[in-house]
Motif scaffolding. Sequence first.
Motif, short mmCIF file in Angstrom:
data_model
loop_
_atom_site.label_atom_id
_atom_site.label_comp_id
_atom_site.label_asym_id
_atom_site.label_seq_id
_atom_site.Cartn_x
_atom_site.Cartn_y
_atom_site.Cartn_z
N ILE A 176 -5.06 -4.89 2.25
CA ILE A 176 -3.86 -4.47 1.50
C ILE A 176 -4.01 -3.38 0.57
O ILE A 176 -3.29 -2.46 0.44
N PHE A 177 -5.17 -3.83 -0.08
CA PHE A 177 -5.58 -3.08 -1.12
C PHE A 177 -6.49 -1.88 -0.62
O PHE A 177 -6.55 -0.59 -1.10
N LEU A 178 -7.40 -2.28 0.33
CA LEU A 178 -8.54 -1.29 0.97
C LEU A 178 -7.69 -0.17 1.45
O LEU A 178 -8.14 1.10 1.29
N PHE A 179 -6.42 -0.27 2.21
CA PHE A 179 -5.90 0.90 2.86
C PHE A 179 -5.56 1.70 1.84
O PHE A 179 -5.76 3.00 2.21
N PRO A 180 -4.51 1.43 0.97
CA PRO A 180 -4.20 2.68 -0.12
C PRO A 180 -5.18 3.15 -0.77
O PRO A 180 -5.50 4.55 -0.78
N LEU A 181 -6.39 2.40 -1.19
CA LEU A 181 -7.19 3.00 -1.97
C LEU A 181 -8.20 4.08 -1.34
O LEU A 181 -8.66 5.08 -1.62
N PHE A 182 -8.72 3.77 0.07
CA PHE A 182 -9.23 4.76 0.99
C PHE A 182 -8.63 5.67 1.45
O PHE A 182 -9.05 6.89 1.67
N TYR A 183 -7.45 5.28 2.12
CA TYR A 183 -6.80 6.46 3.32
C TYR A 183 -5.51 7.15 2.58
O TYR A 183 -5.37 8.17 2.73
N LEU A 184 -4.97 6.28 1.85
CA LEU A 184 -3.66 7.05 1.21
C LEU A 184 -3.78 7.97 0.22
O LEU A 184 -3.26 8.99 -0.20
N ILE A 185 -4.35 7.43 -0.84
CA ILE A 185 -4.59 8.12 -2.32
C ILE A 185 -5.66 9.14 -2.13
O ILE A 185 -7.06 8.84 -1.98
N THR A 186 -5.33 10.40 -1.93
CA THR A 186 -6.35 11.69 -1.46
C THR A 186 -6.31 12.54 -2.59
O THR A 186 -5.57 12.43 -3.58
#
Lengths: 94, 198
Positions: free
Chosen positions: B188-198
């Motif tokens: 749940i934290f890996l997903f926004p940190l790596f994929y979403l926040i660009t």
Amino acid sequence: MENSSHHIVPYRVYLIILAILILMTGISVAVTQIDLGVITIAVALLLATVKSAFVLIYFMHLKFDNRMFSIMAVGVFLMIGVVIFVTFLDYLFR
Amino acid sequence: MEVHRDDEGSKIGMWLFLFTEMVLFSGLFIVYSVYRYLNREAFHQAAAHLDVALGTINTIILLASSATIAMSISAIQYQKKKQALALLTATVVLGLVFLVNKYFEWGEKIGHGIYPGSETLASYGHGDVLFFGLYYFMTGLHALHIVIGLVFIGFVIWYIAKDRITHDNFSVHENSGLYWHLVDLIWIFLFPLFYLIT
């Protein structure tokens, strides 16, 4: 200690929580497609935090288990929060 | 003869272990955040390489697998053995699908020469090396947890089939659920940190 007194959670509860989690995933993907800089990051992390709270409270049974588990979990998260805060105090103001 | 059991005690043990896991991944998240802060532009460019659609699908897969394992614990308490086995099997299948997606995702990156130690990646610059180093290490460590969780759930399925886990003795089953939810929590934290926040 007690071995048999367990609260049985109906399937329906888990399915409702799953629906909420998927909805929040959709919202965080949609929000991050709009680039608002710091606000985007804040919203994405806030949604992740709320999602993890749902997982901890319902899927991991903190709501139904001995209060002691919730207290320990909150303690660990506070500790992690303090470490993150202190690390960034160092990097932002050096 | 009644064998002594302490279900609450075994659950405390599981939670203490999960706390060490949370601290481990939090350390990595802090490393990621600090490097992101120091290499903002490079991380911004590098994160755009990741496939948001694939990441979203994998997020939904993991969330669904968490729901199925949680439901299987209710099923065993309702004394519905077949439903419990079916729900656990669904969890394993979803976990495997997650790993297959991960395989294609990593394979595609490696095919483009983006992997730790490659010359192509080194030519992109220091920030990209850091981003993809952390990407491979953190998603790799997470995938390792998925594999361990799947083996754990495999044992639980075996125990239920052999009636060693029953409606009044299921703490191993419950602990496997806690472990699987932790894996979900990290994602749940890996997903926004790596994929979403660009």
